[in-house]
Design an enzyme around this catalytic site. Structure first.
Site, short mmCIF file in Angstrom:
data_model
loop_
_atom_site.label_atom_id
_atom_site.label_comp_id
_atom_site.label_asym_id
_atom_site.label_seq_id
_atom_site.Cartn_x
_atom_site.Cartn_y
_atom_site.Cartn_z
N TYR A 1 0.81 -1.23 0.00
CA TYR A 1 0.00 0.00 0.00
C TYR A 1 0.84 1.28 0.00
CZ TYR A 1 -0.46 -0.38 5.28
OH TYR A 1 -0.29 -0.49 6.62
N GLU A 2 0.16 2.36 -0.34
CA GLU A 2 0.78 3.68 -0.56
C GLU A 2 1.94 3.56 -1.57
OE1 GLU A 2 0.89 6.35 2.70
OE2 GLU A 2 -0.82 5.38 3.66
N GLY A 3 1.71 2.69 -2.54
CA GLY A 3 2.67 2.45 -3.61
C GLY A 3 3.45 1.18 -3.33
#
Ligand code: CAA
Length: 380
Positions: free
Chosen positions: A362-364
């Site tokens: 998550y968040e890239g």
């Protein structure tokens, strides 16, 4: 750079450590099993000021620096990453974005209750077909004069059902590509806004992750953050800071697993001695300790960059990339050191191993961090 912690930072770190031991640890296995949201614990974290840590006191926040936030994220994540992600999203993605780019009216109306933890927020970028490729937003926000009409579906939204305030990224003008994207503040209960089913996840199971469905939701234009077309840059800037929070989460998971493995290795005996006396185990601990310390330096450096007003796109991506890799390695090794006990829930390390995986997604994803890092080093 001097990472010696101030008296205030040490106090905050201790408060988070005590909270994690006294309030998170007792029910952590049960919440993970049942995918139960830590509602009471979130309320207590709000009282401790953990939900709006970097927000100015005039908007109900604690007015602290990013390093203090990192210290809290680390301590909470040592025990329950499912709880720390709630804190991270509220602080980094929702409060920071609103405080930095929202107008005064939006801050008064939405930021203050979020910073005090009276309500929590969600950041809604990912879609069934737009996770890493964030410019390919299919959710539309069509301009109707004084309002937008929002249609589409968002996926894997942290705080999906527990939030009250949602920052929703959507395409207003497809012709303009990423410059035609806006971020709208959407309230729970707006007609046409539905919360989809809860995801049944591998890790961070106590946080609630949902899809969200928007069917002709009428959102006032005054709920748009920034100028028309600023939505994608808003998301990118906000995610750069978010990655510091997730890097700190990964660091906390790694440290929590390492500390449990260290303690266990000094108690458990095999072949006539504590297993820590066997090099096979001692060398694993040496590697874990070294990698965690290296990750800590990257995470603190990213926080320092942000606090100094430096650009932190590169340092936050490096911190997240490396700390999440270390979280994965350290938790796998912690399970190995625990042997059969590592495979059962009471020893906590199997949960940490499951929790660690999301920090690489998550968040890239790790691959996205490498895009950010390589672009940054190649452009110079
Ligand atoms: N700050 C400011 N602007 C930025 C920026 C930044 N950090 N990064 C990019 N931009 C700007 C670029 O300058 C460009 O603008 P101009 O054309 O005006 O120069 C524009 O944004 C588009 O940039 P790119 O051409 O670089 O875009 P791209 O399509 O190649 O994608 C990407 C870039 C880095 C891969 C981006 O899509 C990305 O970060 N993807 C990952 C998204 C992500 O992290 N999703 C996670 C969801 S949230 C979540 O997980 C929360 C949770 O639940 C915990």
């Amino acid at each position: 750079m001097d990472f010696t912690l101030s008296e205030e930072q040490l106090m905050i770190q201790q408060a988070a450590r005590d909270f994690a031991q006294n309030e998170l640890l007792p029910g952590v296995v049960e919440r993970d099993d049942a995918q139960k949201f830590p509602a009471e614990q979130v309320k207590k974290m709000a009282e401790l000021g953990f939900l709006g840590m970097m927000v100015k006191p005039e908007y109900g926040g604690s007015g602290l620096d990013t390093l203090s936030y990192v210290l809290v994220m680390e301590e909470l994540s040592k025990v329950e990453a499912g709880a720390s992600v709630i804190v991270s999203v509220n602080n980094s993605l929702v409060c920071w974005g609103l405080e930095t780019y929202g107008n005064e009216k939006q801050k008064q109306k939405y930021l203050t209750p979020l910073a005090t933890g009276e309500v929590i927020g969600a950041f809604c970028l990912s879609e069934p077909e737009a996770g890493s490729d964030a410019t390919s937003q299919k959710t539309t926000a069509i301009d109707k004069g004084d309002h937008y009409i929002l249609n589409g579906t968002k996926n894997w939204i942290t705080n999906g059902s527990s939030a009250s305030t949602y920052l929703v990224i959507a395409q207003t003008d497809i012709e303009k590509g990423h410059r035609g994207i806006n971020t709208l503040i959407v309230e729970k209960g707006m007609p046409g806004f539905e919360i989809g089913p809860k995801e049944n996840k591998l890790g961070i199971r106590s946080s609630d992750t949902h899809s969200l469905i928007f069917n002709d939701v009428k959102v006032p234009k005054e709920n748009r953050i920034g100028d028309d077309g600023f939505g994608f840059k808003f998301a990118m800037k906000t995610l750069s800071g978010g990655r510091i929070g997730i890097a700190a989460q990964a660091l906390g998971i790694a440290t929590g697993a390492y500390e449990l493995a260290l303690k266990y290795s000094k108690q458990r005996k095999a072949f006539g001695t504590e297993i820590s006396n066997h090099q096979a185990i001692a060398f694993k601990l040496a590697d874990m300790h070294t990698h965690i310390e290296a990750a800590r330096h990257l995470v603190y450096k990213a926080a320092w960059d942000k606090d100094q007003g430096n650009n932190y796109d590169l340092s936050s991506a490096m911190a997240k990339l490396y700390a999440s890799q270390v979280a994965m390695e350290a938790t796998v090794e912690a399970v190995q050191i625990h042997g059969g006990n590592g495979f059962v829930k009471d020893y906590h390390v199997e949960r940490m191993m499951r929790d660690a995986k999301i920090t690489q997604i998550y968040e890239g994803t790790s691959e996205i961090q490498k895009i950010v890092i390589s672009r940054s080093i190649l452009k110079n």
